[in-house]
Design an enzyme around this catalytic site. Structure first.
Site: not given
Ligand code: FAD
Length: 286
Positions: A167, A39, A99, A149, A156, A7, A67, A97, A140
């Site tokens: 992570q 991203y 932040d 999670d 997904k 990465e 990303h 999703r 998370h």
């Molecule tokens: P998800 O896995 O979709 O969910 C995150 C949280 O939300 C979990 O606690 C989940 O339980 C809760 N949740 C989601 N949907 C629901 C639902 N429908 N009902 C109940 N709970 C729900 N961030 C960036 O900004 N840019 C990047 O490029 C980036 N790259 C990353 C790459 C990797 C491999 C990882 C592990 C993380 C990365 N992140 C990045 C960080 C990530 O964006 C954050 O951790 C963010 O808070 C969660 O996004 P996610 O897609 O991982 O979330």
């Protein structure tokens, strides 16, 4: 045969740009399965991601994974980014999703995707992309339980994700427990452990606190008192990451993903020590 991936993050200054492409040039000969580019929310950071991905396509033999997050963008905007990647020959998206820019509670854009599952569904419906998603072996930070999670990871995968990258985790048994829980939940997509070799232990600790990653006491003890001793910290970092990778490979993981922080040295050394490369290959400047 073990797969590796790296990465990178898009650089913000000419100096950072130079550092990134030096790291890319050094790591390219390790022939990673793919390299991913993070991203951010906000126009300028997004443009940097696109520019970085385009340069990887145009100037290297590497296969970039871009990303993409749901933050602060309408579905139409996100769909146009996806189309732009398809046109540029990018066939792999890390769908997240994301932040909020202020790290507050996630609020979907009023016309946007509600979260990672909807984003994965949209990319899968379009077709033509390999879709990677995130996974959290230590939960998370926003999640009420690890099971929540795991259920989300299953959703997904069912929506069309083809692999999950975790992570970064320092406590290797957490990776193994999570792998078992994921398998027990009937999730069959490959789970790729995220490894973060870093000399900057103070920085790693801050990132870990923000991500909910546990820093084991044995690790803190190794770095204690070495704040002014970067050389020793570098040896320790390589040793910790090598041990972790070796354990994971012995446990049957077939792909390791390195969070390089745009620095090649440690990742390069760990891959060399573990033989995760063709030793005849030489790194080259870009
Ligand atoms: P998800 O896995 O979709 O969910 C995150 C949280 O939300 C979990 O606690 C989940 O339980 C809760 N949740 C989601 N949907 C629901 C639902 N429908 N009902 C109940 N709970 C729900 N961030 C960036 O900004 N840019 C990047 O490029 C980036 N790259 C990353 C790459 C990797 C491999 C990882 C592990 C993380 C990365 N992140 C990045 C960080 C990530 O964006 C954050 O951790 C963010 O808070 C969660 O996004 P996610 O897609 O991982 O979330």
């Amino acid at each position: 045969m073990t797969d590796i991936s790296f990465e990178f993050f898009p650089p913000k200054s000419p100096e950072a740009e130079e550092k990134l492409w030096t790291a890319v040039g050094r790591l390219e000969p390790l022939a990673p399965d793919f390299v991913s580019v993070t991203y951010g929310a906000g126009g300028s950071t997004r443009d940097r991601t696109h520019a970085c991905v385009r340069r990887l396509v145009d100037e290297t033999q590497l296969k970039p994974a871009a990303h993409l997050t749901c933050v602060a963008a309408s579905r139409a905007d996100i769909d146009s980014v996806i189309e732009a990647y398809a046109t540029a020959g990018v066939g792999h998206i890390v769908a997240l999703r994301g932040d909020m820019p202020d790290m507050g509670e996630f609020q979907p854009h009023e016309d946007g995707y509600s979260g990672s599952v909807e984003l994965v569904e949209a990319i899968a419906a379009r077709g033509g992309f390999d879709i990677t998603v995130s996974a959290y072996p230590e939960k998370h930070p926003e999640s009420s339980s690890l099971q929540t999670d795991i259920d989300l990871l299953k959703a997904k995968a069912d929506a069309g994700a083809t692999r999950a990258i975790t992570q970064f985790v320092f406590d290797t048994p957490a990776h193994l427990r999570f792998r078992d829980a994921v398998a027990a939940a009937g999730i069959t997509i490959p789970l790729i452990p995220g490894i973060m070799p870093t000399t900057n232990f103070a920085g790693a600790r801050r990132m870990a606190a923000a991500c909910g990653t546990h820093v084991p006491d044995w690790m803190s003890a190794m770095y204690a008192g070495l704040e002014e001793d970067p050389d020793t910290r570098k040896h320790i970092a390589a040793s910790i990451a090598t041990d972790q990778c070796r354990t994971l490979l012995n446990e049957g993981f077939e792909h390791l993903h390195f969070y390089t922080l745009n620095q090649a040295d440690l990742t390069f050394a760990v891959c060399r020590i573990l033989g995760l490369c063709d030793s005849q290959q030489e790194s080259k400047p870009l």
